[in-house]
Structures are given as C-alpha cells and as structure tokens.
Design an enzyme around this catalytic site. Structure first.
Site, PDB file in Angstrom:
ATOM      1  N   GLY A   1       0.821  -1.212   0.000  1.00 44.04           N
ATOM      2  CA  GLY A   1       0.000   0.000   0.000  1.00 44.04           C
ATOM      3  C   GLY A   1       0.856   1.263   0.000  1.00 44.04           C
ATOM      4  O   GLY A   1       1.960   1.273   0.523  1.00 44.04           O
TER       5      GLY A   1
ATOM      6  N   ARG B   1       1.255  -5.617  -4.954  1.00 42.08           N
ATOM      7  CA  ARG B   1       1.218  -6.500  -3.786  1.00 42.08           C
ATOM      8  C   ARG B   1       1.669  -7.933  -4.092  1.00 42.08           C
ATOM      9  O   ARG B   1       1.436  -8.832  -3.295  1.00 42.08           O
ATOM     10  CB  ARG B   1      -0.196  -6.526  -3.195  1.00 42.08           C
ATOM     11  CG  ARG B   1      -0.601  -5.264  -2.463  1.00 42.08           C
ATOM     12  CD  ARG B   1      -1.763  -5.514  -1.530  1.00 42.08           C
ATOM     13  NE  ARG B   1      -2.215  -4.293  -0.881  1.00 42.08           N
ATOM     14  CZ  ARG B   1      -1.682  -3.795   0.225  1.00 42.08           C
ATOM     15  NH1 ARG B   1      -0.666  -4.399   0.807  1.00 42.08           N
ATOM     16  NH2 ARG B   1      -2.155  -2.690   0.763  1.00 42.08           N
TER      17      ARG B   1
ATOM     18  N   ASP C   1       5.198  -7.797   5.693  1.00 39.50           N
ATOM     19  CA  ASP C   1       5.251  -8.930   4.774  1.00 39.50           C
ATOM     20  C   ASP C   1       6.345  -8.742   3.724  1.00 39.50           C
ATOM     21  O   ASP C   1       7.106  -9.658   3.435  1.00 39.50           O
ATOM     22  CB  ASP C   1       3.903  -9.107   4.043  1.00 39.50           C
ATOM     23  CG  ASP C   1       2.835  -9.704   4.953  1.00 39.50           C
ATOM     24  OD1 ASP C   1       3.206 -10.443   5.880  1.00 39.50           O
ATOM     25  OD2 ASP C   1       1.640  -9.422   4.738  1.00 39.50           O
TER      26      ASP C   1
ATOM     27  N   LYS D   1       7.953   0.765   5.685  1.00 36.85           N
ATOM     28  CA  LYS D   1       6.853   1.572   5.162  1.00 36.85           C
ATOM     29  C   LYS D   1       5.528   1.009   5.610  1.00 36.85           C
ATOM     30  O   LYS D   1       5.359  -0.210   5.595  1.00 36.85           O
ATOM     31  CB  LYS D   1       6.918   1.569   3.638  1.00 36.85           C
ATOM     32  CG  LYS D   1       5.711   2.134   2.951  1.00 36.85           C
ATOM     33  CD  LYS D   1       5.044   1.170   1.978  1.00 36.85           C
ATOM     34  CE  LYS D   1       4.361   0.003   2.621  1.00 36.85           C
ATOM     35  NZ  LYS D   1       3.481  -0.768   1.776  1.00 36.85           N
ATOM     36  N   THR D   2       4.616   1.782   6.047  1.00 35.37           N
ATOM     37  CA  THR D   2       3.180   1.480   6.133  1.00 35.37           C
ATOM     38  C   THR D   2       2.501   2.545   6.973  1.00 35.37           C
ATOM     39  O   THR D   2       2.983   2.888   8.059  1.00 35.37           O
ATOM     40  CB  THR D   2       2.823   0.084   6.699  1.00 35.37           C
ATOM     41  OG1 THR D   2       1.392  -0.010   6.790  1.00 35.37           O
ATOM     42  CG2 THR D   2       3.394  -0.236   8.068  1.00 35.37           C
TER      43      THR D   2
ATOM     44  N   ASP E   1      -0.024   2.062   8.490  1.00 42.71           N
ATOM     45  CA  ASP E   1      -0.651   1.368   9.628  1.00 42.71           C
ATOM     46  C   ASP E   1       0.161   1.493  10.911  1.00 42.71           C
ATOM     47  O   ASP E   1      -0.365   1.293  12.007  1.00 42.71           O
ATOM     48  CB  ASP E   1      -0.845  -0.121   9.316  1.00 42.71           C
ATOM     49  CG  ASP E   1      -1.877  -0.352   8.225  1.00 42.71           C
ATOM     50  OD1 ASP E   1      -2.379   0.634   7.665  1.00 42.71           O
ATOM     51  OD2 ASP E   1      -2.171  -1.518   7.929  1.00 42.71           O
TER      52      ASP E   1
HETATM   53  P1  FBP Z   1       0.512  -1.872   3.680  1.00 41.22           P
HETATM   54  O1  FBP Z   1       0.546  -2.719   4.917  1.00 41.22           O
HETATM   55  O2  FBP Z   1       0.936  -2.571   2.459  1.00 41.22           O
HETATM   56  O3  FBP Z   1       1.292  -0.594   3.876  1.00 41.22           O
HETATM   57  O4  FBP Z   1      -0.978  -1.398   3.409  1.00 41.22           O
HETATM   58  C1  FBP Z   1      -1.810  -1.096   4.474  1.00 41.22           C
HETATM   59  C2  FBP Z   1      -3.161  -0.611   4.023  1.00 41.22           C
HETATM   60  O5  FBP Z   1      -3.158   0.766   3.755  1.00 41.22           O
HETATM   61  C3  FBP Z   1      -4.201  -0.985   5.083  1.00 41.22           C
HETATM   62  O6  FBP Z   1      -4.370   0.051   6.006  1.00 41.22           O
HETATM   63  C4  FBP Z   1      -5.411  -1.310   4.243  1.00 41.22           C
HETATM   64  O7  FBP Z   1      -6.206  -2.293   4.863  1.00 41.22           O
HETATM   65  C5  FBP Z   1      -4.840  -1.885   2.995  1.00 41.22           C
HETATM   66  O8  FBP Z   1      -3.588  -1.280   2.829  1.00 41.22           O
HETATM   67  C6  FBP Z   1      -5.686  -1.625   1.785  1.00 41.22           C
HETATM   68  O9  FBP Z   1      -5.154  -2.317   0.699  1.00 41.22           O
HETATM   69  P2  FBP Z   1      -5.391  -1.950  -0.827  1.00 41.22           P
HETATM   70  O10 FBP Z   1      -4.532  -0.770  -1.129  1.00 41.22           O
HETATM   71  O11 FBP Z   1      -4.906  -3.149  -1.562  1.00 41.22           O
HETATM   72  O12 FBP Z   1      -6.832  -1.632  -0.992  1.00 41.22           O
END
Ligand code: FBP
Length: 547
Positions: A77, A141, A172, A198-199, A201
């Site tokens: 993400g 992803r 991951d 990175k994230t 979250d």
């Molecule tokens: P990452 O862990 O890859 O940084 O992504 C987190 C996130 O933003 C979550 O908060 C959310 O649930 C998810 O990505 C959404 O995924 P997508 O971008 O595939 O809709």
C-alpha cells in the site's frame, strides 16, 4: 506536467538529514542479535543472515566507492514519503560515486520478476522530491517468495549490473526481502538486499525501528478531517458520526487520531481482544455512551473505529483462523467454484462453534471473510463496512432500550471511512525528512556491504540533526507464525500495547471525552511556518519517547 503552487514551493524543500550522514561514515557494530522468538527455527531457516549485529553509523572514515548500481521496489500500500526514500537513495549513491545508477522496478515486485524497469535519472528524481504517492515507479502487492521468482529477478539484476536491491515495504514485504537476502547470499549471487519500513498502519516498529514512514502524514491527514467533522458535529448537534480508519491489523492509526482529536468514543481492537469482548459488548458500550449523552441533551458525537476491529473480536478471530486453514487446504477446489458454492462449502466444513458465529454475522461481513483475500492471505478488512454495521446495531439496541424506558433521545448517524485519503498526501516535514534519511542511510548500508538489514533511523523525537542512523538485521524482528495453514518465518507485527504510554494516556482521558465535548481541531498539515506547528511528531512517538 502542470503543478500546484504548493507542489512548486515544496519541490525546493531540502529534507533534513541526521548530522552523521552529512559526511563520511564508519560503521560501529553492536552485539550479535537473536530473533524476536523461535530462535532455533529462524536460525535454521536463515543460516547466512541470522545473528548479525545491529549497526550504527559514526562520523569518520573514508568513503571512496566504486560506482554502485542499485535497484528499488515499492511494495504494498502507498504511504507518504516513498518518493523521498527513493531520492535519498539516489543522492546517497551519487555522493558515494557520481557514476552510480539507480533503477526502479515497475509496479512492485512484479517489475523485478517480469524485468520491467526504468532508470531513475536526476531529472526524474527532481520531479518527485517531497511529493506524495508511489507513482514514480508504481507499487504492487505480488508476494516475492519463490526461488523461481528470485532466479528470474537475478537475471535482470545481473544484466543491469545491480549490486543491491532496496525493498520499500511493510512487514510482509520486508519478511520477503529477508528471504531474498538469505537466498542471494546462499547462492553467492553478489546482490545485497536492504529493507525500508513503510506502512501508514504503523505496525512495523520495534526498539530499533521507531516508526514506519507514512504513519505521521496519514494520521495528520485523517485528524484534520475528523477535526472538521467534529466541528460540524458540534455545530449542528444532530448526528453521531461513525468513522472507520485504516489500519488492517493494528489500531495505531485510530489511537493516534484519538489522541489528536479527542472524540467521544474510540474502539481499540487490541483492547477488545484482551477483554475478550463480543460484538454485542462493543455495541452495548457505544449505546451506553450515546444514551448517557442523550440524557444530558447531547444527541451527537463521534466514534472512531479501527478497520481491523472485526478481526480482534476473539470469536471472529478463531473463525478467521479456521477459514484460513480450510481455504488453504482446499485451494485447488476453491479456485474452480463460484461464490455461493464457496459459502456452502465453508458452512459444511466449519466446526459447529465457528459455523454458529459465521451464520450469526450479517451476510455482507460473512461473505467478505469467506471470499476475499489479498495476495498475502489477509482478509480485506478495508472492504468490510464495520462503521455502518456498528451504527445499525447500536440503533437496534437503542430502540430496544427506548421501549424499556432506558433511553430517551434521537439517534441519527453518518458514516465515513478514511484510508485512501491519507496514503498519498504530500509528506509532512517529519515524513519528508525521515524518508529521505531512510533512503540515504540505505545507500550507506549498501556501501558497507550489508544485506538482510532494514534501514533504521532512531531518536526521532529529537531534531533531525540528532537522529541516529544505522541498520537492524531483519531476522532480529522475526518469529514463526501460522500463515495459510503452515508455520512461516515472519516479522512480528507491532500491535497497540495496552501497557504502553500512548494507550495509557488515552485510557486516562477517554471517559471525560465521552461525557463532555472536548474536541480538538488539529487543522491541515503545515509545511511552512513555525517549527512547533510544522515539525511536530505524532503523539504516539511523543508518548513513547516521553517528550
Ligand atoms: P501496507 O501494509 O501494504 O502498507 O498497506 C496497508 C493498508 O493501507 C491498510 O491500512 C489497508 O487495509 C490496505 O492497505 C488496503 O489495501 P489496498 O490498497 O490493496 O486496498
């Protein structure tokens, strides 16, 4: 490309670096490390990259380096600041030797596997400095986990003379970076692999990785809009706003926003799990506060809901664990049947206790749990409308209480989900500086021959000049966890700690926030102006580092 006035002004911003990275660096090796848990299992899986020391950079040394060709991948993400990590790597390797070259693999790990790449030259990099988004090379992803993928990647790395690969990703992706580092070391490929945390979250952190990048900007962006909603709410005094916030597996985003905006109700998934709460317990808790405020003439309020809430409810967590194993064990059959057949299959095969929970959930939620997974096997919680589900269940409870004479009031709701709004915002000063430093630091780790390390910049509540730069072996963050029916080595996710300072501060104030209307309005991120407005770190970091 047409640019906004802010984009033009922001392009000229020079991100701050830790003082130590401004000149030549030498490496100070700390003590050998051990994995977070399951030492023997992790050691056996990573014989070449296990136990390496934490490294810190100090001023000094000589850094004449041969030209370095480096590759970079954005994985998962989006998170504000990714472009600055890339510009930091670029400036770092160019300082080591101006003939160094940077290649970006396109659309995530797929770019490496399918040999889709572009050279990132100075004019391209300059277009993207201090901007949000991952659009410079795109992200994806795809899970980089199989030896065939690693070998395919190696072909293009060799062709381009790439000596090191930087993988910018969450837990991951960094787990996979570590597996790749181990593999390339084992086969003597001569390619180093470095990870970057990175994230949005905020769940990739530990003693050495104080925060993942993007968390600062994303939570400030959400807090701005929640603050605006709170002001609207306190002006019209007629709605309860249910606001779901991104953060798939941990509630850090929700906790940080709560600390910034002081809403009436905040749910923290980790607490729900620790208290072994049911969906009904949560609904009763919210309804109780709504009824109490109504009794005092306040038929309005704000509720923050972490998107991963559903997965924290113990009964639902057990159900998801069984679903994961069931789907993994029958993947081949699953791939060939339609949605309704899948649901029927699941209902027929779940244990009685989990089948009862599955059948008790609203159809939309149970379908989501059963059908949709991302490539890492995660339930796509961002697609579950928990905010709406809770609002409806609270309305039903209040209607029952009304009949019993326990509640007098009006309950009108609005629903919001904030996630994508914050993931590509222009990075705050903190993220711009932190990301640039992480990238620059990654270049220094590469120059030092490191592989299987994550770029680490610490002491982040101090001014940037005092930040500590170095690297932490990724194996030191790992433990064994059950994934898709098998035990796998993974980076341990950082959840909200209920005995941690940020949660305790929140818990001490929340009853007051529920009773009264004590909203705080943070306003938009400021990029120019007084330092106390522009350079504040998150409340989470401030509480964690007690500053
Ligand atoms: P990452 O862990 O890859 O940084 O992504 C987190 C996130 O933003 C979550 O908060 C959310 O649930 C998810 O990505 C959404 O995924 P997508 O971008 O595939 O809709």
């Amino acid at each position: 490309m047409k640019k906004s006035a802010l984009q033009i002004a922001r392009a000229a911003y020079q991100p701050k670096l830790p003082a130590v990275l401004k000149g030549n660096v030498t490496t100070v090796n700390g003590a050998a490390t051990e994995s977070a848990a399951d030492h023997d299992a992790i050691k056996a899986l990573f014989p070449n990259t296990y136990g390496m020391p934490v490294v810190t950079f100090a001023e000094g040394g000589k850094q004449d380096h041969a030209p370095l060709n480096v590759g970079v991948i954005l994985s998962g993400g989006q998170a504000p600041g990714g472009h600055n990590v890339i510009s930091g790597i670029f400036d770092g390797i160019k300082r080591l030797n101006p003939a160094s070259r940077l290649y970006g693999f396109l659309m995530g790990p797929d770019g490496l596997i399918n040999h889709k790449y572009m050279e990132l030259t100075a004019d391209i990099i300059d277009e993207y400095r201090n901007t949000g988004g991952f659009d410079i090379i795109g992200s994806g992803r795809t899970k980089l986990e199989k030896e065939e993928q690693f070998d395919k990647g190696l072909e293009i790395l060799r062709q381009l003379g790439i000596k090191a690969l930087v993988i910018i990703g969450g837990d991951d992706s960094n787990t996979n970076a570590c597996v790749l580092a181990e593999y390339y070391k084992r086969i003597g490929a001569g390619v180093q692999v470095i990870g970057c945390p990175k994230t949005i979250d905020g769940d990739l952190k530990n003693e050495m990785i104080e925060t993942s990048f993007g968390f600062d900007t994303a939570t400030k962006t959400y807090s701005e809009v929640i603050g605006n909603i709170e002001r609207d709410c306190n002006s019209a005094r007629k709605y309860w706003h249910f606001i779901k916030l991104m953060g798939r597996s941990a509630s850090h985003v929700t906790l940080e926003c709560a600390l910034q905006v002081q809403p009436n109700i905040t749910l923290i998934g980790e607490e729900v799990e620790a208290k072994n709460q049911t969906l009904d317990d949560i609904v009763t808790y919210i309804a109780g506060i709504v009824a109490d405020r109504a009794a005092r003439g306040m038929n309005f309020g704000t509720v923050l809901v972490p998107e991963g809430l559903i997965e924290f409810i113990p009964a639902i967590k057990k159900l998801i664990a069984e679903l994961n194993d069931l789907i993994a064990a029958n993947q081949a059959e699953f791939d060939t049947i339609g949605a309704d057949e899948k649901i029927a299959f699941i209902k027929a095969h779940l244990t009685a206790a989990n089948a009862a929970i599955f059948n008790s959930l609203p159809a939309g939620v149970s379908r989501q749990l059963a059908l949709e997974r991302d490539p890492h096997g995660n339930v796509q919680v961002s697609l579950i409308e928990t905010e709406q589900l809770l609002a409806e269940m609270v309305a039903t409870k209040l209607a029952a209480w009304k009949k019993e004479g326990k509640y007098v009031g009006k309950f009108s709701t609005q629903h919001h989900f904030f996630g994508y709004e914050g993931r590509c915002a222009a990075p705050s000063n903190f993220d711009a500086d932190y990301c640039y430093s992480l990238g620059y630091n990654a270049a220094m780790l590469i120059a030092d021959g490191k592989t299987g390390y994550m770029s680490s910049v610490r002491n982040t509540t101090a001014p940037a000049a005092e930040w500590v730069a170095g690297g932490i072996p990724i194996t030191a963050m790992m433990n064994m966890e059950r994934r898709a029916g098998e035990m796998k080595p993974v980076i341990r996710k950082a959840l909200v700690e209920l005995d941690g300072a940020p949660f305790k501060a929140f818990a001490a104030m929340r009853d007051e926030w529920a009773k009264e209307t004590l909203y705080v309005y943070p306003g938009p991120i400021q990029y120019f102006g007084p330092s106390e407005v522009c350079d504040q770190t998150t409340k989470t970091l401030q509480y964690e580092q007690a500053k």
